[in-house]
Design a protein around this motif. Structure first.
Motif, PDB file in Angstrom:
ATOM      1  N   PRO A   1      60.920   5.734  -8.912  1.00 34.11           N
ATOM      2  CA  PRO A   1      61.278   4.410  -8.298  1.00 34.11           C
ATOM      3  C   PRO A   1      61.065   3.071  -8.650  1.00 34.11           C
ATOM      4  N   TYR A   2      60.615   3.327  -9.889  1.00 33.87           N
ATOM      5  CA  TYR A   2      59.804   2.277 -10.811  1.00 33.87           C
ATOM      6  C   TYR A   2      60.989   1.437 -11.642  1.00 33.87           C
ATOM      7  N   LEU A   3      60.841   0.478 -12.246  1.00 33.88           N
ATOM      8  CA  LEU A   3      61.735  -0.358 -13.028  1.00 33.88           C
ATOM      9  C   LEU A   3      63.298  -0.487 -12.701  1.00 33.88           C
TER      10      LEU A   3
ATOM     11  N   ILE B   1      63.888   8.851 -28.454  1.00 31.93           N
ATOM     12  CA  ILE B   1      63.382   7.784 -27.614  1.00 31.93           C
ATOM     13  C   ILE B   1      64.216   7.764 -25.989  1.00 31.93           C
ATOM     14  N   GLY B   2      63.400   7.419 -25.172  1.00 31.08           N
ATOM     15  CA  GLY B   2      63.929   7.224 -23.717  1.00 31.08           C
ATOM     16  C   GLY B   2      64.105   5.734 -23.437  1.00 31.08           C
ATOM     17  N   ILE B   3      65.216   5.427 -23.103  1.00 27.76           N
ATOM     18  CA  ILE B   3      65.374   4.087 -22.612  1.00 27.76           C
ATOM     19  C   ILE B   3      65.585   3.845 -21.040  1.00 27.76           C
ATOM     20  N   THR B   4      64.783   2.827 -20.441  1.00 26.17           N
ATOM     21  CA  THR B   4      65.025   2.904 -19.129  1.00 26.17           C
ATOM     22  C   THR B   4      65.641   1.245 -19.005  1.00 26.17           C
ATOM     23  N   GLY B   5      65.548   1.017 -17.465  1.00 30.55           N
ATOM     24  CA  GLY B   5      65.897  -0.173 -17.106  1.00 30.55           C
ATOM     25  C   GLY B   5      64.916  -1.607 -17.697  1.00 30.55           C
ATOM     26  N   TRP B   6      64.001  -1.103 -18.365  1.00 24.09           N
ATOM     27  CA  TRP B   6      63.217  -2.188 -19.009  1.00 24.09           C
ATOM     28  C   TRP B   6      64.057  -2.907 -19.882  1.00 24.09           C
ATOM     29  N   LEU B   7      65.093  -2.574 -20.311  1.00 21.46           N
ATOM     30  CA  LEU B   7      66.290  -2.939 -21.393  1.00 21.46           C
ATOM     31  C   LEU B   7      66.880  -4.165 -20.687  1.00 21.46           C
ATOM     32  N   CYS B   8      67.047  -4.286 -19.331  1.00 18.07           N
ATOM     33  CA  CYS B   8      67.659  -4.884 -18.511  1.00 18.07           C
ATOM     34  C   CYS B   8      66.749  -6.291 -17.857  1.00 18.07           C
ATOM     35  N   ASP B   9      65.421  -6.425 -18.339  1.00 23.59           N
ATOM     36  CA  ASP B   9      64.507  -7.382 -17.800  1.00 23.59           C
ATOM     37  C   ASP B   9      64.591  -8.393 -19.109  1.00 23.59           C
ATOM     38  N   GLU B  10      65.183  -9.371 -18.223  1.00 18.53           N
ATOM     39  CA  GLU B  10      65.254 -10.738 -19.346  1.00 18.53           C
ATOM     40  C   GLU B  10      63.749 -11.363 -20.077  1.00 18.53           C
ATOM     41  N   ARG B  11      62.712 -11.022 -19.142  1.00 18.77           N
ATOM     42  CA  ARG B  11      61.617 -11.569 -19.522  1.00 18.77           C
ATOM     43  C   ARG B  11      60.826 -10.502 -20.448  1.00 18.77           C
ATOM     44  N   ARG B  12      60.730  -9.248 -20.093  1.00 21.27           N
ATOM     45  CA  ARG B  12      60.114  -8.485 -21.170  1.00 21.27           C
ATOM     46  C   ARG B  12      60.765  -7.532 -21.966  1.00 21.27           C
ATOM     47  N   GLY B  13      62.231  -7.490 -21.925  1.00 27.06           N
ATOM     48  CA  GLY B  13      63.117  -6.356 -22.597  1.00 27.06           C
ATOM     49  C   GLY B  13      63.904  -6.874 -23.321  1.00 27.06           C
ATOM     50  N   ARG B  14      63.971  -8.197 -23.823  1.00 24.25           N
ATOM     51  CA  ARG B  14      65.005  -8.867 -24.709  1.00 24.25           C
ATOM     52  C   ARG B  14      64.809  -8.348 -26.018  1.00 24.25           C
ATOM     53  N   HIS B  15      63.543  -8.064 -26.562  1.00 25.96           N
ATOM     54  CA  HIS B  15      63.350  -7.514 -28.017  1.00 25.96           C
ATOM     55  C   HIS B  15      64.169  -6.060 -28.139  1.00 25.96           C
ATOM     56  N   LEU B  16      64.082  -5.367 -26.923  1.00 30.41           N
ATOM     57  CA  LEU B  16      64.755  -3.898 -26.880  1.00 30.41           C
ATOM     58  C   LEU B  16      66.160  -3.965 -27.048  1.00 30.41           C
ATOM     59  N   ARG B  17      66.894  -5.056 -26.613  1.00 32.62           N
ATOM     60  CA  ARG B  17      68.176  -5.117 -26.843  1.00 32.62           C
ATOM     61  C   ARG B  17      68.569  -5.525 -28.352  1.00 32.62           C
TER      62      ARG B  17
ATOM     63  N   PRO C   1      68.926  -3.582  -4.462  1.00 31.03           N
ATOM     64  CA  PRO C   1      68.461  -3.182  -3.161  1.00 31.03           C
ATOM     65  C   PRO C   1      67.448  -3.961  -2.572  1.00 31.03           C
ATOM     66  N   LYS C   2      67.423  -4.101  -1.166  1.00 30.78           N
ATOM     67  CA  LYS C   2      66.469  -5.031  -0.390  1.00 30.78           C
ATOM     68  C   LYS C   2      65.057  -4.330  -0.644  1.00 30.78           C
ATOM     69  N   ASP C   3      65.108  -3.116  -0.858  1.00 32.54           N
ATOM     70  CA  ASP C   3      63.400  -2.554  -0.869  1.00 32.54           C
ATOM     71  C   ASP C   3      62.954  -2.431  -2.375  1.00 32.54           C
ATOM     72  N   ARG C   4      63.865  -3.101  -3.249  1.00 36.01           N
ATOM     73  CA  ARG C   4      63.572  -2.749  -4.709  1.00 36.01           C
ATOM     74  C   ARG C   4      63.125  -1.622  -5.092  1.00 36.01           C
ATOM     75  N   ARG C   5      63.594  -0.544  -4.476  1.00 33.14           N
ATOM     76  CA  ARG C   5      63.330   0.915  -5.223  1.00 33.14           C
ATOM     77  C   ARG C   5      64.491   1.244  -5.987  1.00 33.14           C
ATOM     78  N   ASN C   6      64.081   1.802  -6.969  1.00 31.66           N
ATOM     79  CA  ASN C   6      64.971   1.983  -8.155  1.00 31.66           C
ATOM     80  C   ASN C   6      65.482   3.555  -7.711  1.00 31.66           C
ATOM     81  N   GLU C   7      66.470   4.105  -8.305  1.00 30.74           N
ATOM     82  CA  GLU C   7      67.188   5.405  -7.894  1.00 30.74           C
ATOM     83  C   GLU C   7      67.923   5.705  -9.113  1.00 30.74           C
ATOM     84  N   PRO C   8      68.175   7.103  -9.238  1.00 31.90           N
ATOM     85  CA  PRO C   8      68.906   7.788 -10.222  1.00 31.90           C
ATOM     86  C   PRO C   8      70.289   7.144 -10.124  1.00 31.90           C
TER      87      PRO C   8
END
Length: 264
Positions: A208-210, A174-190, A219-226
């Motif tokens: 650069p997603y999520l 299982i790969g976990i991303t920043g979806w976990l950190c989304d209070e709207r969509r990721g609450r169930h993952l927690r 970041p101002k440009d909303r770009r995700n980075e490693p």
């Protein structure tokens, strides 16, 4: 900490202006290795080129995302197999099914998925998988190849408790991303990530997603980075009730074994 980002779309055009700086920022933050996602005929060769340019730091996958399923022709199959002959290309994919957006017809998605599963059978390389709103068909197709494919990771897992346990029952990672950190969509993952055994758990940014919504300041440009992977690991450790260092070490060890990388 030494972290491994198992899914970063570093061939994306948003990184064209500062790609080397993005890689160095990540390394300075402890993200010592990154797997660059190959998700189309155009970007899979670019992922390999990046891995060649950053040996020992970047690795690549080669595959065709379900959004691009209609491009999976006989010629594409030959191209993917040629890419996978390189040691730096460590997995087949990103491949799978996406019924959420349906950018490609579902029959074409299923055909492209099946062909790439056969590539995994023939090459012996692990699978980097995508599934969104297609769990039943995804499991059915994977079951047809059971016993022939090697290790598989369901990248960017966002599913339900029931879907998670079915994946684990098949011994998929299982790969976990920043979806976990989304209070709207990721609450169930927690509430369910604590059920993933350490030897089945890996972490990724899908940059650069999520971009993690809990990241402050964003970041101002909303770009995700490693470079933001440590933030995801911190959130994941909190939800699992474990030390950050323990989650970092376990996910890095799991990724090293899964992709057959040199020891850290």
């Amino acid at each position: 900490m030494q972290l491994i980002d198992i899914g970063a779309n570093l061939t994306h055009e948003s990184f064209d202006r500062d790609r080397d700086a993005v890689i160095e920022r990540a390394r300075a933050a402890g993200v010592t290795r990154m797997v660059v996602t190959g998700a189309s005929r155009e970007h899979s060769p670019k992922a390999l080129a990046l891995a060649h340019a950053h040996p020992g730091v970047l690795y690549a996958t080669a595959g065709v995302h379900p959004h691009h399923a209609t491009e999976y022709t006989d010629e594409c199959d030959v191209q993917m197999r040629a890419l996978l002959a390189h040691d730096e290309v460590v997995a087949v994919g990103e491949c799978g099914l996406d019924y959420f957006r349906d950018f490609s017809p579902r029959p074409a998605q299923r055909r492209a998925f099946e062909r790439q599963l056969q590539v995994a059978v023939d090459t012996g390389k692990p699978l980097f998988l995508h599934q969104r709103d297609a769990h039943a068909d995804f499991v059915a197709i994977m079951r047809d190849f059971e016993g022939r494919i090697g290790p598989s990771v369901v990248h960017c897992f966002t599913g339900s408790r029931e879907e998670l346990f079915e994946c684990l029952d098949h011994d998929w990672h299982i790969g976990i991303t920043g979806w976990l950190c989304d209070e709207r969509r990721g609450r169930h993952l927690r509430e369910i990530v604590g059920n993933i055994p350490p030897h089945r758990l890996m972490v990724e940014t899908d940059a650069p997603y999520l971009l993690p919504r809990s990241l402050k300041p964003a970041p101002k440009d909303r770009r995700n980075e490693p470079v933001f992977l440590p933030h995801i690991v911190e959130e994941l450790a909190r939800d699992r009730g474990e030390a950050v260092e323990a989650v970092a070490a376990a996910t890095a060890a799991t990724a090293t074994a899964f992709f057959r990388l040199p020891p850290l």
